[in-house]
Motif scaffolding. Structure first.
Motif, PDB file in Angstrom:
ATOM      1  N   SER A   1      65.285  20.130 -37.543  1.00  8.27           N
ATOM      2  CA  SER A   1      64.087  20.756 -38.403  1.00  8.27           C
ATOM      3  C   SER A   1      62.807  20.063 -37.772  1.00  8.27           C
ATOM      4  CB  SER A   1      63.963  20.399 -39.705  1.00  8.27           C
ATOM      5  OG  SER A   1      65.371  21.051 -40.197  1.00  8.27           O
ATOM      6  N   GLU A   2      62.924  18.861 -37.361  1.00  6.54           N
ATOM      7  CA  GLU A   2      61.399  18.005 -36.926  1.00  6.54           C
ATOM      8  C   GLU A   2      61.113  18.543 -35.676  1.00  6.54           C
ATOM      9  OE1 GLU A   2      59.685  13.578 -36.207  1.00  6.54           O
ATOM     10  OE2 GLU A   2      62.011  13.874 -36.011  1.00  6.54           O
ATOM     11  N   ALA A   3      62.297  18.796 -34.725  1.00  6.76           N
ATOM     12  CA  ALA A   3      62.056  19.294 -33.214  1.00  6.76           C
ATOM     13  C   ALA A   3      61.531  20.872 -33.199  1.00  6.76           C
ATOM     14  CB  ALA A   3      63.427  19.557 -32.515  1.00  6.76           C
TER      15      ALA A   3
ATOM     16  N   PHE B   1      70.332  20.920 -23.716  1.00 11.31           N
ATOM     17  CA  PHE B   1      70.432  19.486 -23.911  1.00 11.31           C
ATOM     18  C   PHE B   1      69.444  18.398 -23.581  1.00 11.31           C
ATOM     19  CE2 PHE B   1      74.418  21.415 -22.906  1.00 11.31           C
ATOM     20  CZ  PHE B   1      75.113  21.266 -24.125  1.00 11.31           C
ATOM     21  N   THR B   2      69.137  17.539 -24.355  1.00  9.73           N
ATOM     22  CA  THR B   2      68.240  16.493 -23.923  1.00  9.73           C
ATOM     23  C   THR B   2      68.629  15.018 -23.974  1.00  9.73           C
ATOM     24  OG1 THR B   2      66.424  17.977 -24.935  1.00  9.73           O
ATOM     25  CG2 THR B   2      65.899  15.653 -24.449  1.00  9.73           C
ATOM     26  N   PHE B   3      68.369  14.437 -22.740  1.00  8.84           N
ATOM     27  CA  PHE B   3      68.926  12.853 -22.857  1.00  8.84           C
ATOM     28  C   PHE B   3      67.714  12.136 -22.958  1.00  8.84           C
ATOM     29  CE2 PHE B   3      71.977  15.761 -20.675  1.00  8.84           C
ATOM     30  CZ  PHE B   3      73.166  15.208 -21.080  1.00  8.84           C
ATOM     31  N   ASP B   4      67.908  10.800 -23.349  1.00  9.31           N
ATOM     32  CA  ASP B   4      66.772   9.864 -23.946  1.00  9.31           C
ATOM     33  C   ASP B   4      65.928   9.545 -22.598  1.00  9.31           C
ATOM     34  OD1 ASP B   4      69.290   8.136 -22.678  1.00  9.31           O
ATOM     35  OD2 ASP B   4      67.808   6.953 -22.699  1.00  9.31           O
ATOM     36  N   ASP B   5      66.279   9.644 -21.552  1.00  7.29           N
ATOM     37  CA  ASP B   5      65.489   9.630 -20.189  1.00  7.29           C
ATOM     38  C   ASP B   5      64.472  10.744 -20.110  1.00  7.29           C
ATOM     39  OD1 ASP B   5      67.203  11.322 -19.081  1.00  7.29           O
ATOM     40  OD2 ASP B   5      67.276  10.170 -17.251  1.00  7.29           O
ATOM     41  N   GLY B   6      64.506  11.755 -20.655  1.00 10.44           N
ATOM     42  CA  GLY B   6      63.679  12.892 -20.429  1.00 10.44           C
ATOM     43  C   GLY B   6      64.386  13.857 -19.562  1.00 10.44           C
ATOM     44  N   THR B   7      65.628  13.740 -19.418  1.00  9.45           N
ATOM     45  CA  THR B   7      66.451  15.060 -18.664  1.00  9.45           C
ATOM     46  C   THR B   7      66.529  15.982 -19.663  1.00  9.45           C
ATOM     47  OG1 THR B   7      67.443  13.291 -17.135  1.00  9.45           O
ATOM     48  CG2 THR B   7      68.703  15.628 -17.701  1.00  9.45           C
ATOM     49  N   VAL B   8      66.322  17.311 -19.344  1.00 12.25           N
ATOM     50  CA  VAL B   8      66.572  18.296 -20.109  1.00 12.25           C
ATOM     51  C   VAL B   8      67.407  19.313 -19.204  1.00 12.25           C
ATOM     52  CG1 VAL B   8      65.529  20.291 -21.289  1.00 12.25           C
ATOM     53  CG2 VAL B   8      64.293  18.149 -21.245  1.00 12.25           C
ATOM     54  N   VAL B   9      68.384  19.903 -19.995  1.00 11.23           N
ATOM     55  CA  VAL B   9      69.249  20.690 -19.243  1.00 11.23           C
ATOM     56  C   VAL B   9      69.450  22.120 -19.847  1.00 11.23           C
ATOM     57  CG1 VAL B   9      71.979  21.052 -18.495  1.00 11.23           C
ATOM     58  CG2 VAL B   9      70.688  18.825 -18.336  1.00 11.23           C
ATOM     59  N   VAL B  10      69.223  23.171 -19.300  1.00 14.80           N
ATOM     60  CA  VAL B  10      69.309  24.488 -20.045  1.00 14.80           C
ATOM     61  C   VAL B  10      70.411  25.190 -19.230  1.00 14.80           C
ATOM     62  CG1 VAL B  10      68.186  26.608 -20.153  1.00 14.80           C
ATOM     63  CG2 VAL B  10      66.614  24.635 -20.107  1.00 14.80           C
ATOM     64  N   THR B  11      71.392  25.697 -20.166  1.00 14.71           N
ATOM     65  CA  THR B  11      72.558  26.321 -19.472  1.00 14.71           C
ATOM     66  C   THR B  11      72.325  27.727 -18.955  1.00 14.71           C
ATOM     67  OG1 THR B  11      73.277  27.446 -21.476  1.00 14.71           O
ATOM     68  CG2 THR B  11      73.956  25.192 -21.201  1.00 14.71           C
ATOM     69  N   HIS B  12      73.242  28.321 -17.939  1.00  9.55           N
ATOM     70  CA  HIS B  12      73.243  29.699 -17.474  1.00  9.55           C
ATOM     71  C   HIS B  12      73.474  30.537 -18.724  1.00  9.55           C
ATOM     72  CE1 HIS B  12      73.805  28.183 -13.233  1.00  9.55           C
ATOM     73  NE2 HIS B  12      72.597  27.787 -13.321  1.00  9.55           N
TER      74      HIS B  12
ATOM     75  N   ALA C   1      61.673  18.974 -26.071  1.00 10.90           N
ATOM     76  CA  ALA C   1      60.759  17.888 -25.538  1.00 10.90           C
ATOM     77  C   ALA C   1      60.356  17.264 -26.782  1.00 10.90           C
ATOM     78  CB  ALA C   1      59.410  18.362 -25.222  1.00 10.90           C
ATOM     79  N   VAL C   2      60.512  17.593 -27.944  1.00 10.55           N
ATOM     80  CA  VAL C   2      60.300  16.757 -29.076  1.00 10.55           C
ATOM     81  C   VAL C   2      61.731  15.972 -29.399  1.00 10.55           C
ATOM     82  CG1 VAL C   2      60.328  16.484 -31.619  1.00 10.55           C
ATOM     83  CG2 VAL C   2      58.901  18.358 -30.444  1.00 10.55           C
ATOM     84  N   HIS C   3      62.801  16.069 -28.867  1.00  8.25           N
ATOM     85  CA  HIS C   3      63.851  15.345 -29.028  1.00  8.25           C
ATOM     86  C   HIS C   3      63.681  14.040 -28.210  1.00  8.25           C
ATOM     87  CE1 HIS C   3      66.377  17.483 -31.635  1.00  8.25           C
ATOM     88  NE2 HIS C   3      66.763  18.628 -30.944  1.00  8.25           N
ATOM     89  N   PHE C   4      63.118  14.397 -27.263  1.00  2.82           N
ATOM     90  CA  PHE C   4      62.820  13.322 -26.131  1.00  2.82           C
ATOM     91  C   PHE C   4      61.667  12.430 -26.696  1.00  2.82           C
ATOM     92  CE2 PHE C   4      59.861  12.204 -22.415  1.00  2.82           C
ATOM     93  CZ  PHE C   4      60.564  10.927 -22.179  1.00  2.82           C
ATOM     94  N   LYS C   5      60.606  13.100 -26.991  1.00  2.59           N
ATOM     95  CA  LYS C   5      59.368  12.377 -27.454  1.00  2.59           C
ATOM     96  C   LYS C   5      59.638  11.458 -28.605  1.00  2.59           C
ATOM     97  CE  LYS C   5      54.225  13.448 -28.426  1.00  2.59           C
ATOM     98  NZ  LYS C   5      53.639  14.641 -28.412  1.00  2.59           N
ATOM     99  N   LYS C   6      60.431  11.782 -29.511  1.00  2.00           N
ATOM    100  CA  LYS C   6      60.694  11.266 -30.725  1.00  2.00           C
ATOM    101  C   LYS C   6      62.089  10.229 -30.680  1.00  2.00           C
ATOM    102  CE  LYS C   6      57.710  13.141 -33.693  1.00  2.00           C
ATOM    103  NZ  LYS C   6      56.658  11.946 -34.195  1.00  2.00           N
ATOM    104  N   GLU C   7      62.542  10.077 -29.326  1.00  2.00           N
ATOM    105  CA  GLU C   7      63.424   9.321 -29.309  1.00  2.00           C
ATOM    106  C   GLU C   7      64.987   9.442 -30.286  1.00  2.00           C
ATOM    107  OE1 GLU C   7      62.100   5.411 -29.269  1.00  2.00           O
ATOM    108  OE2 GLU C   7      61.297   5.509 -26.995  1.00  2.00           O
ATOM    109  N   HIS C   8      65.259  10.767 -30.392  1.00  2.00           N
ATOM    110  CA  HIS C   8      66.006  11.178 -31.420  1.00  2.00           C
ATOM    111  C   HIS C   8      67.224  10.713 -31.017  1.00  2.00           C
ATOM    112  CE1 HIS C   8      63.695  14.773 -33.383  1.00  2.00           C
ATOM    113  NE2 HIS C   8      63.506  13.517 -33.847  1.00  2.00           N
TER     114      HIS C   8
END
Length: 763
Positions: free
Chosen positions: A202-204, A125-136, A156-163
């Motif tokens: 697709s963009e990501a 998961f990616t949040f708008d503040d750059g937090t990325v969470v990878v599950t176990h 990272a693209v989701h964050f960079k593009k403010e998706h």
């Protein structure tokens, strides 16, 4: 020379890797300094994000304000849940991979805050503040380090593009039919939402590939990442279940409890994705392959930049972790199969053996209550090799499953008699065996199959001698027709008994290896005594005279009066209050949750708790993640364990009481605070609107008064508290209060004071 230096460096690195003894595996825990992001208030983050909005369109500004409000408070809830891991070895490894991936742009890398999440779900998961969470769960399924790097690039693209914020604003336009979406029907609006999400994915994928190609990671395996995600619903490996896993030379589970052939795995990779948030797997794979044709020379690039050894090790840790998570979610078949897969390599792992035992224990408890379907899915819905586990757990009778669970847990406990968790599980299973199935120690064989066969053979020889003698005598005397018929019937009955014994009595050999074990014998006897005492008590009540029943009734009434006068009067010296919660909902508003004053309300509620406890003289400690300092990782960890414990407990079906799969961990928390009494406290104010039409009709004779009444909101305040003894798992005091009024300050204080007074005082 360079080659030898690299080899030496690799050897040194492997030597320095932190050791993990998988035979004595300990679950991951947060440690070190708590990241500032966890401690900073959501209100502060929201105000900073709000100040950064510079859009000219009012509706866009409003939509972004709403997004930042919800996303900051939503993210804060996730961070405060205790499921997000930081400074643990697995999270540290994922961050190492990110460092390698973004080595060409460390300024961007430093904007990302990467954590792992305790869940078996396969996702990131990616949040708008750059937090990325990878599950176990995702870590447990990946094939190599490059695939992890590609997923991080995608996120990272989701964050960079403010998706996230773009999608929220776009969704608002779709919802209200603005701009290009003005003339869309409801169905078209729904499809438009999905189409927008697919474009983002697709963009990501494609821009994530651009980031990936700038690194030194090889592209060799990244296309298979989509296969990993496609088959994520299956366990991390596909290995035939060992149907002899629970057997020995005498105790053998019949083959009828296993399938001759498991269901085929069927996945449609080119499925209809018109109503999905992601493009289908085949489309994503083809698009990526097309871009990879122009990827250039891959010479010198590698699938592993941190190290293969570390990837394999931390993937294994993730696989160990999800065993625990499956147990906490009552997914006992998956926990059992997952542990089976891992036991093939770590056959002496106490952690894995206990996972199998806890899975069998949970399934047995639900089965004994006639609720097996709640925790064991229909085996026909399962694909692949794990289907054997679902079938076995479905087909074994409750009696057989209880015996299997006790047999396995005892086999582990006998060598670990100081393990409190196993002790309680063995006690509970042996009691259930006596209480639910009326089986005691004498219900099980004390002779092996070989010994029984030898005795039968010896008996047969003696019978043969007797039979020959009798036959000679009978031949001399002569037998009537009826006597001959009776003799044949008796012989036939004897043969039927032998066949029945072989087919149905396999479980009577369950405890043969420990037939002289005094501890096990004593456990069976203690369970039977407990059942006998319960029966005797019931029989005594049934035999009571009228005067005796009257005396008992008066004692019960006296107890009720004492409780009404003094309350529960627990007489506790110390109580730990866990994560106090309070919320205000206004259902008259389009957004009922009042985010902006949420943290202020919680702070005020905490102050009232402390004030009320002090007034009653009760010693309390409050574990509140919102008031933990950055150097209190231990308290944050305790908060996590307690959240997991209470969540697992309240999600059991009504009337179910099981030993928690993290009982030993929770005992450690109890020991740390010097008390077994832990209290969860919370409340809510719900504001509702009155039914204007009904009210106006009701008050039609005073029309203006009816209008005023209909516009006056209804307020209902809820208050609850539940106190548990962590050692026994039993609730000590439960309160639920509903008041049709606002949550006035004095009312909150009064409820809290009454709670702590009952916990403190004695009769």
């Amino acid at each position: 020379m360079k080659k030898y230096l690299l080899l030496l460096a690799g050897l040194v690195l492997n030597h320095l890797l932190p050791a993990q003894d998988f035979n004595r595996y300990q679950p991951l825990r947060v440690q070190g300094s708590i990241p500032p992001q966890f401690i900073e208030t959501a209100t502060h983050k929201y105000e900073a994000d709000r100040a950064s909005i510079n859009d000219k369109k009012r509706r866009t500004r409003k939509a972004k304000e709403e997004f930042y409000l919800k996303s900051n408070f939503g993210l804060q809830e996730i961070l405060m849940s205790g499921r997000v891991m930081f400074n643990d070895p697995l999270t540290a490894y994922v961050n190492k991979v990110a460092d390698k991936l973004f080595a060409h742009d460390m300024a961007f890398r430093n904007k990302l805050k990467i954590y792992t999440l305790r869940t078996p779900q396969v996702n990131a998961f990616t949040f708008d503040d750059g937090t990325v969470v990878v599950t176990h769960g995702l870590m447990s399924q990946l094939e190599d380090e490059a695939q992890l790097a590609f997923i991080l690039a995608h996120e990272a693209v989701h964050f960079k593009k403010e998706h996230a914020v773009t999608e929220f604003v776009e969704t608002k336009d779709i919802q209200y039919g603005r701009g290009d979406y003005r003339n869309l029907s409801f169905d078209e609006k729904v499809l438009a939402k999905f189409g927008f999400s697919k474009d983002q994915e697709s963009e990501a994928d494609l821009e994530g590939l651009e980031i990936f190609l700038k690194s030194d990671y090889s592209t060799e395996s990244i296309v298979r990442t989509f296969d990993v995600l496609q088959y994520a619903y299956l366990p991390f490996d596909e290995v035939p279940f060992d149907t002899t896993m629970f057997n020995d030379e005498n105790y053998v589970i019949p083959g009828a409890y296993f399938l001759n052939e498991v269901s085929e795995i069927k996945v449609d990779e080119d499925y209809d994705d018109s109503k999905s948030s992601h493009p289908n797997t085949e489309k994503r794979r083809k698009a990526l392959k097309k871009e990879l044709k122009g990827a250039g020379d891959q010479t010198g690039k590698s699938t592993y930049l941190v190290s293969k050894e570390e990837f394999v090790k931390y993937r294994k840790i993730a696989r160990f972790e999800i065993c625990r998570q499956y147990l906490l979610r009552h997914n006992y078949p998956k926990a059992l199969y997952n542990a089976f897969l891992l036991l093939r390599e770590d056959s002496n792992s106490m952690y894995l053996k206990k996972t199998v035992g806890k899975a069998l224990y949970g399934a047995s408890k639900y089965s004994n209550q006639g609720m097996r379907y709640e925790v064991v899915n229909d085996w026909e819905d399962i694909e692949g090799e794990s289907q054997q586990v679902y079938y076995m757990l479905s087909e074994l009778s409750s009696e057989e499953l209880n015996i299997l669970a006790l047999r396995w847990n005892w086999s582990v406990y006998k060598d670990n008699l100081d393990d409190e968790e196993l002790k309680l599980i063995v006690e509970d299973l042996s009691y259930e065996l006596a209480n639910e199935h009326e089986l005691d120690w004498n219900s099980f064989y004390k002779q092996s199959k070989a010994e029984k066969e030898a005795l039968k053979l010896e008996a047969a020889k003696e019978d043969s001698l007797v039979a020959n003698t009798e036959e000679e005598e009978e031949n001399l005397e002569g037998l009537s027709k009826l006597e001959k018929i009776r003799r044949k019937q008796e012989q036939s009955d004897d043969e039927d008994e032998v066949v029945s014994e072989k087919d149905s009595d396999y479980y009577r050999f369950a405890f043969l290896p420990w037939r002289e074990n005094e501890v096990l014998i004593a456990q069976f006897e203690a369970s039977q005594e407990k059942v006998d005492a319960k029966k005797a008590e019931k029989e005594a009540r049934e035999k009571m005279t009228r005067s005796e029943k009257g005396k008992l009734f008066r004692q019960q009434q006296k107890e009720v009066r004492l409780q009404n006068r003094y309350g529960h009067a627990k007489g506790f010296d110390k109580v730990v209050v866990v994560n106090p919660m309070y919320q205000r909902y206004n259902e008259r508003k389009s957004e009922p949750i009042r985010y902006k004053n949420r943290e202020t309300v919680l702070t005020s509620f905490n102050e009232k708790i402390q004030k009320s406890a002090t007034a009653t003289g009760l010693d309390i400690e409050i574990i509140n993640p919102r008031s933990i300092n950055n150097n209190q990782a231990d308290r944050f960890y305790h908060h996590t364990i307690l959240n997991e414990w209470i969540s697992e407990k309240i999600h059991h079906e009504d009337g179910m009481h099981l030993v928690s799969p993290i009982h030993n961990e929770i005992l450690g928390v109890s020991k740390y605070y010097g008390t077994t009494n832990f209290c969860w406290i919370g409340g809510a104010l719900i504001t509702e609107k009155n039914d204007a039409f009904t009210t106006i009709l009701l008050y039609s004779y005073v029309f203006p008064a009816g209008i005023i009444y209909s516009l006056t909101p209804k307020h209902t305040t809820y208050y609850f508290t539940i106190t548990y003894n962590l050692k026994t798992g039993n609730s000590e005091m439960v309160e639920f209060v509903k008041i049709k009024s606002k949550d006035h300050k004095f009312m909150q204080q009064s409820n809290l004071f009454y709670t702590f007074q009952q916990l403190k005082q004695t009769r």
